[in-house]
Design an enzyme around this catalytic site. Sequence first.
Site, PDB file in Angstrom:
ATOM      1  N   GLU A 198      -3.393  65.067 -25.970  1.00 23.53           N
ATOM      2  CA  GLU A 198      -3.704  64.089 -27.255  1.00 23.53           C
ATOM      3  C   GLU A 198      -2.916  62.723 -26.804  1.00 23.53           C
ATOM      4  OE1 GLU A 198      -2.078  65.430 -31.257  1.00 23.53           O
ATOM      5  OE2 GLU A 198      -2.863  67.497 -30.837  1.00 23.53           O
ATOM      6  N   SER A 265      -4.570  80.270 -14.594  1.00 18.09           N
ATOM      7  CA  SER A 265      -4.604  81.669 -13.989  1.00 18.09           C
ATOM      8  C   SER A 265      -5.966  81.976 -13.589  1.00 18.09           C
ATOM      9  CB  SER A 265      -4.000  82.773 -14.914  1.00 18.09           C
ATOM     10  OG  SER A 265      -2.741  82.328 -15.331  1.00 18.09           O
ATOM     11  N   ASP A 337      -5.820  75.286 -29.047  1.00 17.29           N
ATOM     12  CA  ASP A 337      -5.147  74.039 -29.478  1.00 17.29           C
ATOM     13  C   ASP A 337      -4.005  74.364 -30.459  1.00 17.29           C
ATOM     14  OD1 ASP A 337      -4.331  71.266 -29.776  1.00 17.29           O
ATOM     15  OD2 ASP A 337      -6.503  70.839 -30.901  1.00 17.29           O
ATOM     16  N   ASP A 340      -0.055  69.739 -31.993  1.00 11.81           N
ATOM     17  CA  ASP A 340      -0.645  68.578 -32.869  1.00 11.81           C
ATOM     18  C   ASP A 340       0.659  67.664 -32.902  1.00 11.81           C
ATOM     19  OD1 ASP A 340      -3.308  69.094 -32.855  1.00 11.81           O
ATOM     20  OD2 ASP A 340      -3.392  69.674 -35.049  1.00 11.81           O
TER      21      ASP A 340
END
Length: 825
Positions: A198, A265, A337, A340
């Site tokens: 971000e 991974s 996600d 923030d």
Amino acid sequence: MGLLFRWLMRMTTALLVLIVLGLGLAYFLASQSLPDYDKDIALPGLSAPVEIVRDNANVPHIFGSFGASDEDVYFGLGYAHAQDRLWQMTMLRRTVQGRLSEVFGSRTVEIDSLLRRLDLYRLAQQSVSAQDPGTLAALTAYSAGVNARLGEINDSALGRGAPEMFVFNAPIAPWQPADSIAVMKLMALKLSGQLQDEVLRARTMLILDDPERLLDILPDSPGTGVAALPEYAQLFPGLKRYAETASIPQAAMSPFPPRGLAGASNVWAAARARSASAGTLLANDPHMGLSAPTLWYLARMELATGGVIGATLPGIPAVIVGRSDQLGWGVTSSYVDDQDIFIEKLNPENPEEYLTPNGYKRFTSRPSIIQIKDSQPITLILRWSENGPVLPGSLYGLSAVTPSGHVASLAWTALSDTDTSMSAAISLMRSQNVQDALVSGEHFIAPSQNLVLADQETIAMKTIGSVPQRNARNQSQGRLPNQGWRRENRWQGRSPYAANPQFVSPRGGILGNTNNKLLERPFPNHVSYNWGDTQRIHRWQKLMQTRQVHTRDSFIEAQLDTVSYTARSLLPLIGADLWFTSNAATEGTLARQQQTALSLLSEWNGEMNEHLPEPLIYMAWLRALQARLIVDELGPLASEFKHVEPLFIERVFRDVDGASAWCDIRQSAPKESCTDMARMALDDALVWINERYGSALESLRWGDAHQATHDHEVLGEVPLLRFFVNIRQSTSGGDNTLQRGLSSGEDPDPFQNVHSAGYRGVYDFSDPDSSVFITSTGQSGHFLSRFYDDMAQLWRRGEYIPMSLDVDLARAAAVGITRIQPLQK
């Protein structure tokens, strides 16, 4: 003269004797903490006897006697962890508590400050009461096992438990259930990368003259396009269009991953119809930063629900990835996600207040004192908004995207005071089939993972972990730091678990994930815009589809595959106008070297083998090429792009949406073509190789540059000691191969392998005891132990050890059996 010589000889001899005596004393003291695996002992905290059988790889098999409970087995695991990884456990706990500076002084103050601001340990303490009764009992018993070992060390003067304790002496507090939950939260921090992305996206927006170029250098994973975002400068008018240098703690002990070095991974599974033995198959290799010892610790526990075996994390009483007789489970980082950044507007009249949708509100604040060895303590004021903790501007360059009169706060799913991830992990370990495991996953909070499962009949994949619910009118869609005072930007709770991606018994009979994009859903149900892989998935698909049926060995072959799809796809693009077009050149000139390099690469199949020269030439060329393409547009921000972005190179050389504009050097009068840039970058790469490795290109070895750096986090930088505690190995693979060995990107050794599979496991449910696993170093954290690095060469060569629940096999070649009796009061 003779007298002087005799005295010099005497003094030299005396000095040598003192050195030998000093080394002998140091060895004696350090060796006192080597655990005795073959003994009978009585310890407090047990209800019935426990036996720890260590097989010939020093993997503990923990059994309770008749009348023993599961809690007694968890006690045994805690005791075994403390025998082999006590220093590592205390370091993990000190890190998450923000108490490293009590031992290491001022060099770790920045790490402590950041951890205190996140307040993970306090949240872990509050989460203890949220665990189910069985998990709480397991945590309590595990803590008792750790503390029993601490008591044994104190009572028997066992060298303070670890040799590091002599160098960095500090009291060890008893282990508590909250400590284990805190370690899991620390793993969430190590595996999280959305925060960094971000901030970098915002910083890049501010410095690029042409906003259309953002999707070149920070491309979306292939798929349906994303709706247009506002320019970051429009969200926060007045911000300067420049990039400050980002900062994260650089000490080896820092849990804050640089961009590109968060979790990764591979995991895949085959249904019975796609298995040669008619039994399901599962393979998993989680990727994290390399260290000595590795984070993983192999163990087997015999519980009331049956035996479980696999990889544990010291400090956590659960098999994180592994199998039972009935079920296998593996994980990959999901790239949900789940973070923030919110920009909070301060009250100009009172900086202790910030703007909310309902007006100004006071930050929740409290002081926190950091004790610093050999220095005065410092007091932090920890501040939280409704969105989350306030972060310092230095972290990842936040100050460059935070306007004056504002501060940045972090919303993150791991910042939960009712975190039931530990209960989910223990419930998963006890599950008897895929359906049970899917139900267990609902209680997992963080770190979010893709959980792949295989029982005797079914294979499945489910994304577990909290997914934030965002408003469809969110200004930045979670891709940029957002205005924290606007209601539409704030999180609206957690998405339903049923909405998380799930795949059960697919028609094709094969499931897998390499951190690639799972699905395409419109915002706000998108899961993520940033995915960890766009390259490995192509090679995996090819390997899975070229066989009608798979075996344990074909899964191992895929796990160890070192062919780079990226090299195969990019080299024809960047070298299209260079192959076989040069003029004759004299031996020893750079032009002749360029011809040799191009000739080698033109005949190369893309295999990143440690013994070949082509991988080093290719990687040096791509690194130099990306640097040339971006340095004039991004200036100092170019240093943040440490790894080659294959999609960026492809967009530029295919001129997708005008991306070839990156090839022109804006400060020069001529208009450079992409062929010009490729040629100049190849010269840059060859000059670098000549200075570093010599001019004989045919004799180069990729493995000389791509060494796996299993370094001790503390002693690894100490002169002399580092030769005993660091494990360095020549390795194959690269940034984008299935046998992934992500390079550091840092000078002077940009291709060192720093992030790789610390654990590999392959499980075959037609014959579960034929399953295999390995870790990248060894079971012991004690550098004088023969089990400190005994698995390292096996791991490098792509070998495994048996992963069997057979009791007789474990006993047959046991290196020791520890029998623990309850201490009679």
